[in-house]
Design an enzyme around this catalytic site. Sequence first.
Site, PDB file in Angstrom:
ATOM      1  N   VAL A 140       6.544 -11.924  60.717  1.00 39.61           N
ATOM      2  CA  VAL A 140       7.539 -12.348  61.065  1.00 39.61           C
ATOM      3  C   VAL A 140       7.225 -12.108  62.938  1.00 39.61           C
ATOM      4  O   VAL A 140       6.969 -10.425  62.738  1.00 39.61           O
ATOM      5  CB  VAL A 140       9.369 -11.754  60.797  1.00 39.61           C
ATOM      6  CG1 VAL A 140       9.923 -12.163  62.375  1.00 39.61           C
ATOM      7  CG2 VAL A 140       9.645 -12.344  59.910  1.00 39.61           C
ATOM      8  N   GLY A 141       6.267 -11.993  63.252  1.00 41.20           N
ATOM      9  CA  GLY A 141       5.978 -12.221  64.833  1.00 41.20           C
ATOM     10  C   GLY A 141       6.785 -12.011  66.036  1.00 41.20           C
ATOM     11  O   GLY A 141       8.038 -12.697  65.516  1.00 41.20           O
ATOM     12  N   ASN A 142       6.517 -11.054  67.453  1.00 40.00           N
ATOM     13  CA  ASN A 142       7.196 -11.574  67.972  1.00 40.00           C
ATOM     14  C   ASN A 142       7.888 -13.032  68.834  1.00 40.00           C
ATOM     15  O   ASN A 142       8.777 -13.134  69.396  1.00 40.00           O
ATOM     16  CB  ASN A 142       6.557 -10.439  69.429  1.00 40.00           C
ATOM     17  CG  ASN A 142       7.044  -8.814  69.120  1.00 40.00           C
ATOM     18  OD1 ASN A 142       8.131  -7.978  68.569  1.00 40.00           O
ATOM     19  ND2 ASN A 142       5.518  -8.455  69.271  1.00 40.00           N
ATOM     20  N   THR A 143       6.493 -13.733  68.540  1.00 44.96           N
ATOM     21  CA  THR A 143       7.200 -15.482  69.107  1.00 44.96           C
ATOM     22  C   THR A 143       7.097 -16.124  68.075  1.00 44.96           C
ATOM     23  O   THR A 143       7.790 -17.325  68.467  1.00 44.96           O
ATOM     24  CB  THR A 143       5.631 -15.758  69.599  1.00 44.96           C
ATOM     25  OG1 THR A 143       4.922 -14.332  70.771  1.00 44.96           O
ATOM     26  CG2 THR A 143       5.833 -16.985  69.982  1.00 44.96           C
ATOM     27  N   ASN A 144       6.260 -16.211  67.248  1.00 40.15           N
ATOM     28  CA  ASN A 144       6.195 -16.767  65.797  1.00 40.15           C
ATOM     29  C   ASN A 144       6.781 -16.608  64.244  1.00 40.15           C
ATOM     30  O   ASN A 144       6.223 -15.126  64.441  1.00 40.15           O
ATOM     31  CB  ASN A 144       5.275 -17.952  65.864  1.00 40.15           C
ATOM     32  CG  ASN A 144       5.126 -18.719  66.559  1.00 40.15           C
ATOM     33  OD1 ASN A 144       5.894 -19.864  67.394  1.00 40.15           O
ATOM     34  ND2 ASN A 144       4.143 -18.709  67.336  1.00 40.15           N
ATOM     35  N   ILE A 145       7.501 -16.989  63.826  1.00 43.90           N
ATOM     36  CA  ILE A 145       7.498 -16.798  62.551  1.00 43.90           C
ATOM     37  C   ILE A 145       6.568 -18.014  61.312  1.00 43.90           C
ATOM     38  O   ILE A 145       6.517 -19.125  61.981  1.00 43.90           O
ATOM     39  CB  ILE A 145       8.830 -16.754  61.903  1.00 43.90           C
ATOM     40  CG1 ILE A 145       9.608 -15.887  62.834  1.00 43.90           C
ATOM     41  CG2 ILE A 145       8.698 -16.551  60.384  1.00 43.90           C
ATOM     42  CD1 ILE A 145      10.718 -16.505  61.954  1.00 43.90           C
TER      43      ILE A 145
ATOM     44  N   ASP B 135       2.191  -5.706  60.632  1.00 47.66           N
ATOM     45  CA  ASP B 135       1.488  -6.864  60.456  1.00 47.66           C
ATOM     46  C   ASP B 135      -0.118  -6.671  60.816  1.00 47.66           C
ATOM     47  O   ASP B 135      -1.357  -7.529  60.281  1.00 47.66           O
ATOM     48  CB  ASP B 135       1.454  -7.226  61.655  1.00 47.66           C
ATOM     49  CG  ASP B 135       2.151  -6.690  63.113  1.00 47.66           C
ATOM     50  OD1 ASP B 135       1.785  -5.471  62.882  1.00 47.66           O
ATOM     51  OD2 ASP B 135       0.938  -7.337  64.381  1.00 47.66           O
ATOM     52  N   LEU B 136      -0.669  -5.563  60.869  1.00 47.57           N
ATOM     53  CA  LEU B 136      -1.408  -4.921  60.943  1.00 47.57           C
ATOM     54  C   LEU B 136      -2.014  -4.428  59.307  1.00 47.57           C
ATOM     55  O   LEU B 136      -3.328  -4.430  58.967  1.00 47.57           O
ATOM     56  CB  LEU B 136      -2.102  -3.860  61.706  1.00 47.57           C
ATOM     57  CG  LEU B 136      -1.492  -3.602  63.660  1.00 47.57           C
ATOM     58  CD1 LEU B 136      -1.790  -2.260  64.238  1.00 47.57           C
ATOM     59  CD2 LEU B 136      -2.241  -4.564  64.195  1.00 47.57           C
TER      60      LEU B 136
ATOM     61  N   ASP C 282      -6.278  -9.409  65.367  1.00 52.44           N
ATOM     62  CA  ASP C 282      -5.679 -10.240  65.306  1.00 52.44           C
ATOM     63  C   ASP C 282      -4.975 -10.300  66.879  1.00 52.44           C
ATOM     64  O   ASP C 282      -4.550  -9.437  67.896  1.00 52.44           O
ATOM     65  CB  ASP C 282      -4.219  -9.270  64.943  1.00 52.44           C
ATOM     66  CG  ASP C 282      -3.159 -10.290  64.406  1.00 52.44           C
ATOM     67  OD1 ASP C 282      -2.826 -11.554  64.944  1.00 52.44           O
ATOM     68  OD2 ASP C 282      -2.203 -10.169  63.286  1.00 52.44           O
TER      69      ASP C 282
END
Length: 260
Positions: free
Chosen positions: A7-12, A110-111, A130
């Site tokens: 889960v990122g800030n823009t997309n999953i 994420d890292l 990334d």
Amino acid sequence: MLLALDVGNTNITLGVFRGTDLLFVSRMASDTSRMEDQYAIEMQEILHLYGVRREEIQGAVLSSVVPKLTEYISHAVEKLFSVHPLLVQYETVKEFLPVALDRPETVGPDLLAGCAGAKARYSWPCIVIDMGTATTLVVVDREGAMLGGCIVPGVGVSLDALTSRAALLSSVSLEAPSRVVGRNTAECLQSGVLLGAAAMLDGLCDRVEEELGYSCRVIATGGLAGLVVEHCRRPVEYSDTLLLDGLKAIYESSLGERNL
């Protein structure tokens, strides 16, 4: 089968593994106004699209940098598959990926997933890049530990900030120009944004290696990495599934390999 979600800030980003095979990769928009049932429905539709039945999912692993969505997606997974997803955090990864930062518990999931993917698929020492909302560079040292790195505003964020604050500049498509010295505003922006990002990565990697005292393999992932790294002067290996590979490695190291 194993369901992996980032889960990122823009997309999953989500993918399903059968054993070592990644069957598919798909994406959903990150939207905190949507509720868990809506995400459950969308996930079910994506799995149906790729011919995966709900009962085939035997495990799940989740990394998230959006706390509100962490809860929603976790509950959606539990409702759909009756499995509790493994949440990626320092305590989850420390056996597989030692973290040598000052406050390892604050490192972004994420890292952790990116470094785990690099450690699982590549040799180290390495620099993991990334390129998403932010551009991050993280070092996995000679001992296979996550050492630290750099955080830079992402390419898209930088371009949006520039064009929103400069009245005579308008947004352009992120395509590499045919020359460094642009002959019009669009070419100048494209050169500065894309070629400038490539030069920045080259320069930061050089400085990292100088500080470490040894050379590193460089691996890049993220939505814009494919556009940028081909213009780097140093060799950079690109992987569009690095985080999903890392999630799988973390899951297996935490719970033991299973016949998924």
